[in-house]
Motif scaffolding. Structure first.
Motif, PDB file in Angstrom:
ATOM      1  N   LEU A   8       0.833  -1.204   0.000  1.00 26.86           N
ATOM      2  CA  LEU A   8       0.000   0.000   0.000  1.00 26.86           C
ATOM      3  C   LEU A   8       0.870   1.258   0.000  1.00 26.86           C
ATOM      4  CD1 LEU A   8      -2.744   1.447   0.301  1.00 26.86           C
ATOM      5  CD2 LEU A   8      -2.513   1.148   2.786  1.00 26.86           C
ATOM      6  N   ARG A   9       1.878   1.254   0.851  1.00 25.25           N
ATOM      7  CA  ARG A   9       2.761   2.421   0.929  1.00 25.25           C
ATOM      8  C   ARG A   9       3.496   2.632  -0.396  1.00 25.25           C
ATOM      9  NH1 ARG A   9       8.033   3.777   2.400  1.00 25.25           N
ATOM     10  NH2 ARG A   9       8.175   5.772   3.539  1.00 25.25           N
ATOM     11  N   THR A  10       3.940   1.552  -1.031  1.00 23.58           N
ATOM     12  CA  THR A  10       4.637   1.661  -2.320  1.00 23.58           C
ATOM     13  C   THR A  10       3.735   2.276  -3.375  1.00 23.58           C
ATOM     14  OG1 THR A  10       6.038  -0.256  -1.831  1.00 23.58           O
ATOM     15  CG2 THR A  10       5.787   0.364  -4.146  1.00 23.58           C
ATOM     16  N   LEU A  52      -9.393   1.648  -1.208  1.00 22.90           N
ATOM     17  CA  LEU A  52      -8.002   2.073  -1.372  1.00 22.90           C
ATOM     18  C   LEU A  52      -7.543   1.882  -2.817  1.00 22.90           C
ATOM     19  CD1 LEU A  52      -6.518   0.584   1.915  1.00 22.90           C
ATOM     20  CD2 LEU A  52      -6.721   3.026   1.352  1.00 22.90           C
ATOM     21  N   ALA A  53      -7.919   0.760  -3.429  1.00 15.19           N
ATOM     22  CA  ALA A  53      -7.545   0.515  -4.827  1.00 15.19           C
ATOM     23  C   ALA A  53      -8.183   1.547  -5.739  1.00 15.19           C
ATOM     24  CB  ALA A  53      -7.966  -0.893  -5.241  1.00 15.19           C
ATOM     25  N   ASP A  54      -9.439   1.922  -5.465  1.00 15.04           N
ATOM     26  CA  ASP A  54     -10.099   2.952  -6.258  1.00 15.04           C
ATOM     27  C   ASP A  54      -9.415   4.307  -6.065  1.00 15.04           C
ATOM     28  OD1 ASP A  54     -11.993   1.230  -7.306  1.00 15.04           O
ATOM     29  OD2 ASP A  54     -13.458   1.618  -5.733  1.00 15.04           O
ATOM     30  N   GLY A  55      -9.090   4.625  -4.811  1.00 15.27           N
ATOM     31  CA  GLY A  55      -8.437   5.900  -4.536  1.00 15.27           C
ATOM     32  C   GLY A  55      -7.074   6.014  -5.194  1.00 15.27           C
ATOM     33  N   LEU A  56      -6.356   4.890  -5.276  1.00 15.52           N
ATOM     34  CA  LEU A  56      -5.042   4.860  -5.925  1.00 15.52           C
ATOM     35  C   LEU A  56      -5.155   4.732  -7.431  1.00 15.52           C
ATOM     36  CD1 LEU A  56      -3.312   2.445  -3.416  1.00 15.52           C
ATOM     37  CD2 LEU A  56      -2.601   4.816  -3.843  1.00 15.52           C
ATOM     38  N   ARG A  57      -6.362   4.449  -7.931  1.00 18.03           N
ATOM     39  CA  ARG A  57      -6.622   4.253  -9.365  1.00 18.03           C
ATOM     40  C   ARG A  57      -5.700   3.165  -9.926  1.00 18.03           C
ATOM     41  NH1 ARG A  57      -5.990   9.752 -12.068  1.00 18.03           N
ATOM     42  NH2 ARG A  57      -4.334   9.957 -10.550  1.00 18.03           N
ATOM     43  N   LEU A  58      -5.717   2.009  -9.264  1.00 14.93           N
ATOM     44  CA  LEU A  58      -4.855   0.910  -9.671  1.00 14.93           C
ATOM     45  C   LEU A  58      -5.418   0.207 -10.903  1.00 14.93           C
ATOM     46  CD1 LEU A  58      -4.026  -0.749  -6.232  1.00 14.93           C
ATOM     47  CD2 LEU A  58      -2.682   0.943  -7.496  1.00 14.93           C
ATOM     48  N   ASP A  59      -4.510  -0.302 -11.741  1.00 12.72           N
ATOM     49  CA  ASP A  59      -4.959  -1.126 -12.855  1.00 12.72           C
ATOM     50  C   ASP A  59      -5.340  -2.506 -12.322  1.00 12.72           C
ATOM     51  OD1 ASP A  59      -2.586  -2.560 -12.465  1.00 12.72           O
ATOM     52  OD2 ASP A  59      -1.519  -1.435 -14.024  1.00 12.72           O
ATOM     53  N   GLU A  60      -5.861  -3.350 -13.218  1.00 10.59           N
ATOM     54  CA  GLU A  60      -6.398  -4.640 -12.782  1.00 10.59           C
ATOM     55  C   GLU A  60      -5.346  -5.510 -12.098  1.00 10.59           C
ATOM     56  OE1 GLU A  60      -9.438  -5.590 -12.750  1.00 10.59           O
ATOM     57  OE2 GLU A  60     -10.310  -3.912 -13.836  1.00 10.59           O
ATOM     58  N   SER A  62      -2.463  -4.594 -10.565  1.00  9.39           N
ATOM     59  CA  SER A  62      -2.051  -4.047  -9.272  1.00  9.39           C
ATOM     60  C   SER A  62      -3.164  -4.192  -8.241  1.00  9.39           C
ATOM     61  CB  SER A  62      -1.667  -2.572  -9.421  1.00  9.39           C
ATOM     62  OG  SER A  62      -0.555  -2.419 -10.286  1.00  9.39           O
ATOM     63  N   ARG A  63      -4.405  -4.042  -8.696  1.00  7.56           N
ATOM     64  CA  ARG A  63      -5.541  -4.205  -7.798  1.00  7.56           C
ATOM     65  C   ARG A  63      -5.609  -5.648  -7.273  1.00  7.56           C
ATOM     66  NH1 ARG A  63     -10.656  -1.632  -7.280  1.00  7.56           N
ATOM     67  NH2 ARG A  63      -9.959  -0.128  -8.840  1.00  7.56           N
ATOM     68  N   ALA A  64      -5.380  -6.604  -8.174  1.00  2.74           N
ATOM     69  CA  ALA A  64      -5.410  -8.009  -7.774  1.00  2.74           C
ATOM     70  C   ALA A  64      -4.293  -8.311  -6.770  1.00  2.74           C
ATOM     71  CB  ALA A  64      -5.282  -8.903  -9.010  1.00  2.74           C
ATOM     72  N   ASP A  65      -3.107  -7.734  -6.997  1.00  2.78           N
ATOM     73  CA  ASP A  65      -1.989  -7.933  -6.065  1.00  2.78           C
ATOM     74  C   ASP A  65      -2.333  -7.389  -4.685  1.00  2.78           C
ATOM     75  OD1 ASP A  65      -0.503  -9.130  -8.037  1.00  2.78           O
ATOM     76  OD2 ASP A  65       0.668  -7.327  -8.527  1.00  2.78           O
ATOM     77  N   LEU A  66      -2.975  -6.206  -4.651  1.00  2.00           N
ATOM     78  CA  LEU A  66      -3.336  -5.608  -3.370  1.00  2.00           C
ATOM     79  C   LEU A  66      -4.385  -6.444  -2.661  1.00  2.00           C
ATOM     80  CD1 LEU A  66      -2.652  -3.007  -1.728  1.00  2.00           C
ATOM     81  CD2 LEU A  66      -4.749  -2.018  -2.646  1.00  2.00           C
TER      82      LEU A  66
END
Length: 362
Positions: A8-10, A52-60, A62-66
């Motif tokens: 998350l921090r990264t 958090l994934a939405d706020g960071l606007r992660l791609d699919e 990166s979202r799956a990793d989180l």
């Protein structure tokens, strides 16, 4: 597998967000983010991970990793929640811009029909609040008009419901075929420069006016010094601070942290010697990176303006204004203080003419 807090921090630092900014975007408390990043909380709820994934606007990916790091099954992202409100309601000082952007998406442009407003690119220098404005307006369209809202940080094709009006917010150059394929879709791009796609409406976002900038600065100051109050003795210094920081929201937020150790007067003295000193390395690099959106002539003009030259009637001034790198003061144009400092600050590496350091490929 990496720990959730470390991952998350990264992602947060990679996105150039403070914990408070991520909290605002994700509608998750700062304390929750702090506890997750330091490992105090190790099993976040599925809804928290999604926000958090939405706020960071992660791609699919990166979202799956989180999700996996949080002990959750990876799956396709759902429609993101509407945009969060800023401190005390609407984001400070952007009422007129928010209304204008919303109108451009919901109303036809006189003489041009409705199609001209289906693609709007909000341009401006890094840290001016482009993404925050777009999220605010997206939330407004969701709450008031029932529009579907999509965040689109990846190159994958988003899932769009053609039976309802939808606004897609992205910081990438969108596929123009999306608009042809989905008649009820509107796209808001946040970028350093226009996309140059057909039908694009460019929406330049400038710095905050003095009164709004002071209000925003005080909002952030009260988070670190709740007892601080503006008074006649420090009013001039507060106005001087927002002038030195060009009314740039992200710069104001970083500078507010220094109120823990400096009075407004002492901080102003420090800013006048180096406006970039109390800001982040991310902002410094982002300001330099804005040069990469200019052609050679535009970069050379910005260098000369940073050194104090009057641009006269150069045809490149408009491009600099659209990117928020320069502003008009009376009958003259001048480079922003922070842009001037970033352009002229000596660093190692390849340089442009005039000593401008390049920290990106050209």
């Amino acid at each position: 597998m990496r720990e959730f807090g470390e991952l998350l921090r990264t992602h947060r630092i990679g996105a150039g967000l403070t914990q408070q900014q991520l909290a605002d975007f994700a509608m998750v408390s700062v304390r929750a983010i702090r506890d997750l990043e330091c490992g105090r909380t190790r099993s976040p709820r599925a809804e928290t991970v999604r926000l958090l994934a939405d706020g960071l606007r992660l791609d699919e990916e990166s979202r799956a990793d989180l999700q996996q790091a949080g002990g959750r099954a990876a799956g396709r992202s759902t429609v993101a929640p509407p945009a969060p409100a800023g401190p005390g309601g609407l984001i400070v000082g952007r009422e007129a811009e928010a209304a204008a952007l919303a109108a451009s998406l919901t109303e036809g442009r006189p003489g041009a029909g409705h199609a001209g407003q289906r693609l709007v690119t909000v341009t401006g220098v890094s840290g001016v609040g482009k993404t925050r404005l777009a999220l605010e307006v997206a939330g407004e369209l969701h709450f008031r008009h029932g529009w579907s809202v999509l965040w689109h940080p990846s190159q994958s094709v988003p899932s769009i419901n053609d039976e309802q009006d939808t606004v897609l917010v992205t910081d990438r150059r969108p596929d123009p075929c999306l608009l042809d394929a989905h008649p009820r879709l509107r796209i808001v791009v946040t970028a350093l420069a226009p996309t140059e796609l057909p039908g694009e409406l460019v929406f330049p976002l400038g710095a905050l006016a003095d009164d709004a900038a002071v209000r925003l600065l005080l909002t952030h100051v009260h988070r670190v010094r709740p007892a601080f109050r503006p008074e006649p003795a420090n009013q001039a210094a507060l106005v001087g601070l927002v002038h030195e920081l060009d009314g740039l929201p992200s710069a104001l937020e970083f500078a507010a942290g220094w109120f823990m150790v400096y009075s407004p007067q002492h901080l102003l003295e420090r800013l006048r010697s180096n406006p970039l000193d109390p800001t982040s390395a991310h902002l410094r690099d982002s300001l330099r990176r804005s040069l990469s959106t200019l052609d050679v002539d535009g970069r050379e003009l910005l260098v000369r303006m940073a050194e104090g030259e009057d641009p006269g009637h150069s045809p490149y001034v408009r491009d600099l204004c659209v990117r928020g790198l320069v502003r008009r003061t009376g009958s003259r144009y001048e480079a922003l203080n922070l842009v001037r400092a970033a352009v002229l600050e000596p660093v190692s590496g390849p340089h442009l003419a005039g000593g401008v350091a390049l920290t990106w490929p050209v």
